[in-house]
Design a protein around this motif. Structure first.
Motif: not given
Length: 208
Positions: A171-176, A184-189, A65-66
């Motif tokens: 919210x944290x991801x969006x603000x980043x 970063x999000x792809x590593x998290x995935x 979502x972010x």
């Protein structure tokens, strides 16, 4: 390379190593059914956190979502569907293979985030809704048979913690300012995929 992606990946890796048991084993009351409002609330607050597959899915929801700039109402779709899933279990509705569905949903959302997939809003809503029912049904195992007070408290706890985690991560991801293609999000995935595969193998090969 920016250290932030590495820190994020390390964080998820530590979480993965800290808890690798399947969802069906999670219970805040040491397998005892909650009997008071407080016990029900604590169980509801804790279940999604100590269940690594549930936690991974919630974090992935927030990341998706972010980075996708999607509506913050989407995580609530999952939360509402999970509450429905709990009720279906309490009402003794039969949903076979729910643990496999939960594990598969974690793998799926992890793959989507890791690949940086941008899906239509309706597709995300459908995924969150269907997965929410399965996760909620799995949650319900720890509250079936409880009196109304702890049961309602359990649902309240689930709604609070799941909303806080998924919306907070969004919210944290969006603000980043990270995009779906950022590392970063792809590593998290990718880490979420690992969690899902671990849970899936635990269901297919008991004791694995």
């Amino acid at each position: 390379m920016n250290a932030n992606p590495l820190r994020l990946a390390a964080f998820f890796a530590v979480v993965c190593l800290a808890a690798v048991s399947p969802a069906s084993a999670h219970h805040m009351m040491d397998v005892d059914l909650p009997t008071t409002f407080t016990q029900g609330l604590l169980s509801g607050l804790g279940h999604p956190v100590i269940g690594l597959d549930h936690l991974a899915f919630l974090i992935a929801v927030g990341v998706a979502v972010g980075v996708g700039g999607l509506s913050l109402a989407l995580p609530i779709v999952f939360v509402a569907a999970s509450a429905l899933g709990v009720w279906l279990h309490v009402l003794e509705f039969n949903l076979p293979g729910v643990e496999l569905i939960v594990a598969a949903s974690v793998v799926l959302i992890g793959v989507l985030v890791a690949l940086g997939r941008e899906l239509p809003l309706a597709a995300w809503a459908a995924l969150f809704g269907l997965a929410g029912i399965a996760h909620g049904y799995a949650y319900g195992e720890s509250i079936v048979g409880a009196e109304p007070a702890p049961l309602w408290a359990y649902l309240i706890g689930l709604v609070i913690i799941q909303s806080a985690l998924s919306v907070g991560v969004a919210l944290i991801t969006r603000r980043s300012g990270k995009s779906v293609s950022a590392i970063a999000p792809r590593l998290a995935g990718a880490v979420v995929v690992g969690v899902g595969l671990t849970a899936l193998l635990g269901q297919l090969i008991p004791g694995a």
